[in-house]
Design an enzyme around this catalytic site. Structure first.
Site, PDB file in Angstrom:
ATOM      1  N   ASN A   7       0.874  -1.173   0.000  1.00 44.43           N
ATOM      2  CA  ASN A   7       0.000   0.000   0.000  1.00 44.43           C
ATOM      3  C   ASN A   7       0.913   1.226   0.000  1.00 44.43           C
ATOM      4  O   ASN A   7       1.385   1.655   1.052  1.00 44.43           O
ATOM      5  CB  ASN A   7      -0.900  -0.028   1.233  1.00 44.43           C
ATOM      6  CG  ASN A   7      -1.820   1.187   1.318  1.00 44.43           C
ATOM      7  OD1 ASN A   7      -1.740   2.107   0.518  1.00 44.43           O
ATOM      8  ND2 ASN A   7      -2.697   1.180   2.304  1.00 44.43           N
ATOM      9  N   ARG A  91      -2.690  -1.760  -3.325  1.00 46.58           N
ATOM     10  CA  ARG A  91      -3.823  -0.863  -3.138  1.00 46.58           C
ATOM     11  C   ARG A  91      -3.694   0.308  -4.107  1.00 46.58           C
ATOM     12  O   ARG A  91      -2.616   0.908  -4.235  1.00 46.58           O
ATOM     13  CB  ARG A  91      -3.859  -0.322  -1.714  1.00 46.58           C
ATOM     14  CG  ARG A  91      -5.055   0.602  -1.486  1.00 46.58           C
ATOM     15  CD  ARG A  91      -4.900   1.429  -0.236  1.00 46.58           C
ATOM     16  NE  ARG A  91      -6.003   2.358  -0.066  1.00 46.58           N
ATOM     17  CZ  ARG A  91      -5.944   3.477   0.676  1.00 46.58           C
ATOM     18  NH1 ARG A  91      -4.828   3.779   1.294  1.00 46.58           N
ATOM     19  NH2 ARG A  91      -6.984   4.258   0.782  1.00 46.58           N
ATOM     20  N   HIS A 180     -12.292   4.089   0.612  1.00 43.11           N
ATOM     21  CA  HIS A 180     -12.318   3.094   1.700  1.00 43.11           C
ATOM     22  C   HIS A 180     -13.093   1.839   1.293  1.00 43.11           C
ATOM     23  O   HIS A 180     -13.597   1.101   2.147  1.00 43.11           O
ATOM     24  CB  HIS A 180     -12.938   3.684   2.985  1.00 43.11           C
ATOM     25  CG  HIS A 180     -12.176   4.830   3.564  1.00 43.11           C
ATOM     26  ND1 HIS A 180     -12.783   6.019   3.937  1.00 43.11           N
ATOM     27  CD2 HIS A 180     -10.858   5.001   3.807  1.00 43.11           C
ATOM     28  CE1 HIS A 180     -11.868   6.856   4.394  1.00 43.11           C
ATOM     29  NE2 HIS A 180     -10.695   6.261   4.328  1.00 43.11           N
ATOM     30  N   ARG A 241      -9.291  17.283   6.950  1.00 41.59           N
ATOM     31  CA  ARG A 241     -10.165  17.622   5.827  1.00 41.59           C
ATOM     32  C   ARG A 241     -11.481  18.190   6.336  1.00 41.59           C
ATOM     33  O   ARG A 241     -12.037  17.725   7.329  1.00 41.59           O
ATOM     34  CB  ARG A 241     -10.433  16.385   4.961  1.00 41.59           C
ATOM     35  CG  ARG A 241      -9.198  15.804   4.326  1.00 41.59           C
ATOM     36  CD  ARG A 241      -9.564  14.564   3.506  1.00 41.59           C
ATOM     37  NE  ARG A 241      -8.362  13.815   3.148  1.00 41.59           N
ATOM     38  CZ  ARG A 241      -8.278  12.500   3.130  1.00 41.59           C
ATOM     39  NH1 ARG A 241      -9.326  11.765   3.454  1.00 41.59           N
ATOM     40  NH2 ARG A 241      -7.160  11.897   2.786  1.00 41.59           N
ATOM     41  N   GLU A 387      -8.247  -4.710   5.569  1.00 43.82           N
ATOM     42  CA  GLU A 387      -8.103  -4.438   4.140  1.00 43.82           C
ATOM     43  C   GLU A 387      -7.032  -5.332   3.508  1.00 43.82           C
ATOM     44  O   GLU A 387      -7.160  -5.748   2.351  1.00 43.82           O
ATOM     45  CB  GLU A 387      -7.758  -2.964   3.930  1.00 43.82           C
ATOM     46  CG  GLU A 387      -8.871  -2.027   4.350  1.00 43.82           C
ATOM     47  CD  GLU A 387      -8.404  -0.599   4.571  1.00 43.82           C
ATOM     48  OE1 GLU A 387      -8.720   0.249   3.732  1.00 43.82           O
ATOM     49  OE2 GLU A 387      -7.719  -0.357   5.587  1.00 43.82           O
TER      50      GLU A 387
END
Length: 444
Positions: A7, A91, A180, A241, A387
């Site tokens: 990833n 990923r 996600h 964010r 994940e």
């Protein structure tokens, strides 16, 4: 047989080494500060002490080489050589609307990732560099791309379209994509197991809350709507964010301050959210400590984050009809019981009733817990995400030619008897520290 997952972020490279035959994680770790001064690897191997090493990694190629050197090291490694690795899962943040499932990487696939780089400018270039670097080091094994956006491709047009000039969609692919996705896939499938229902019969709402955070409305086992948009900026209040805000706000501030578009992009993505409100905190633990010390801005930041979560719960309840369960996942979702409590506060009239004692007890990555009150109409689960396992299983199935879209494919973790060996060992330690944890473990 061993499968490696990678990833690669803009300045990091995370990895996991998985023994497919024994269904066990051999090692995991991360190279941090890639492309920056002070690059270093932190490596955790089964049955060994944590290993760290500083080494310059000016590009992801050097980071991948450092990972390979580490996992094959006589001192801290877990495999003798790279010949045992039969596939690599990568990923990829943004696949645009071209991919509905994971794929074997080909030159054409890489070109399609490059074509949507503008939609994921911080992540896609790093993802591509990581794939290319790994292909150079491991040229003879299949490399598989697992995209955050693929899970969300089942959304109807009413969910993914923006009410803007239609030609923006036609010419520039301007639409909601969502992120996600790998986490949502895992937790949605696990929730179905815990509910003793088929995925196609399951309606749930998942809150993936980390530094980045998003929610997903899952109807009939598939994504119906999600809070992030064309980029990961839309939706919830996050670490740095802003999440949802009036689209005119940036233009107003730019006129007032003379900020450029690039500066505004940085402000909304890296200087807003909890950091913007508190002025200094991103980590929820720091926000909580500041609140307890009387910091009113920290209190406001957490209240805003949880209010936004509550609004999305209400919206998604309206969108998908009868809901079987609410799921919290990711770092904050799995550990910050205060955030979970405030997010569910006042939703009792909608059938969502949290048990405060169970909620406070649920702080583990090693078990799935049920934290709703006994008389709650809608169950509330905390499901630690995985994940890497999804990436591993996708890579293996692609290598074997047995892979398909998730509605036609069955993962190992959909078996009620599935056990994550590493987490099972970790749970033993958790239960020694807190025996009462056993009372809230969800039973498949």
């Amino acid at each position: 047989m061993v499968i490696l997952t990678l990833n690669c972020g803009s300045s990091s490279a995370k990895y996991q080494v998985y023994d497919w035959n024994n269904k066990d994680v051999l090692a995991s770790g991360v190279v941090e500060r890639v492309t920056q001064d002070g690059s270093a690897i932190t490596h955790n191997a089964k049955g060994k002490e944590e290993f760290t090493l500083e080494r310059p990694c000016p590009t992801h190629k050097e980071a991948i080489e450092l990972i390979i050197e580490t996992i094959t090291s006589p001192k801290c490694g877990v495999i003798k050589d790279m010949s045992v690795i039969k596939a690599v899962g990568h990923r990829v943040l943004h696949g645009g609307d071209k991919f509905t499932k994971s794929v074997v990487v080909t030159p054409d696939v890489l070109e399609q990732f490059r074509a949507v780089q503008d939609l994921g400018p911080l992540h896609n270039p790093a993802n591509i560099m990581g794939i290319e670097a790994a292909q150079k080091v491991l040229p003879d094994v299949p490399h598989c791309a697992v995209m955050d956006t693929a899970w969300h491709q089942t959304m109807p047009a009413t969910s993914f379209m923006y009410a803007v000039p239609y030609e923006w969609y036609e010419k520039y692919s301007a639409r909601r994509y969502g992120f996600h996705g790998t986490s949502f896939l895992y937790t949605a499938k696990r929730a179905s197991v815990l509910l003793h229902k088929k995925p196609a019969d399951t309606n749930i709402i998942i809150a993936h809350i980390g530094n980045g955070a998003s929610m997903c409305a899952v109807k009939g086992g598939q994504c119906f709507d999600t809070s992030m948009g064309i980029t990961p900026l839309e939706g919830l209040v996050m670490g740095t964010r802003s999440g949802d805000c009036d689209p005119a706000l940036p233009f107003y501030i730019m006129r007032k301050t003379g900020m450029t578009a690039a500066e505004m992009d940085t402000a909304l993505n890296k200087k807003s959210g909890l950091l913007g409100i508190t002025g200094k905190y991103v980590d929820r633990r720091d926000v909580q400590s500041a609140m307890e010390a009387g910091d009113k801005r920290a209190e406001l930041a957490q209240d805003m984050e949880c209010y936004r979560l509550r609004k999305y719960f209400g919206a998604y309840l309206a969108a998908i009809g009868p809901v079987d369960a609410i799921v919290f996942t990711a770092g904050v979702g799995e550990f910050a019981y205060q955030v979970r409590a405030k997010a569910c506060q006042g939703l009792e009239h909608l059938g969502i009733k949290l048990d405060p004692a169970k909620n406070k007890m649920a702080r583990t990555r090693n078990a799935e817990t049920l934290i709703s009150a006994d008389d709650s109409e809608i169950k509330i689960f905390v499901i630690p995400t995985d994940e890497e396992l999804v990436m591993t299983e996708d890579a293996y199935a692609l290598m074997m030619g047995t892979y398909d879209v998730h509605t036609n494919f069955t993962y190992s973790f959909q078996d009620p008897g599935y056990v994550n060996k590493a987490r099972a060992e970790g749970l033993k330690k958790d239960l020694k520290k807190n025996p009462d944890l056993a009372k809230i473990i969800a039973k498949p």
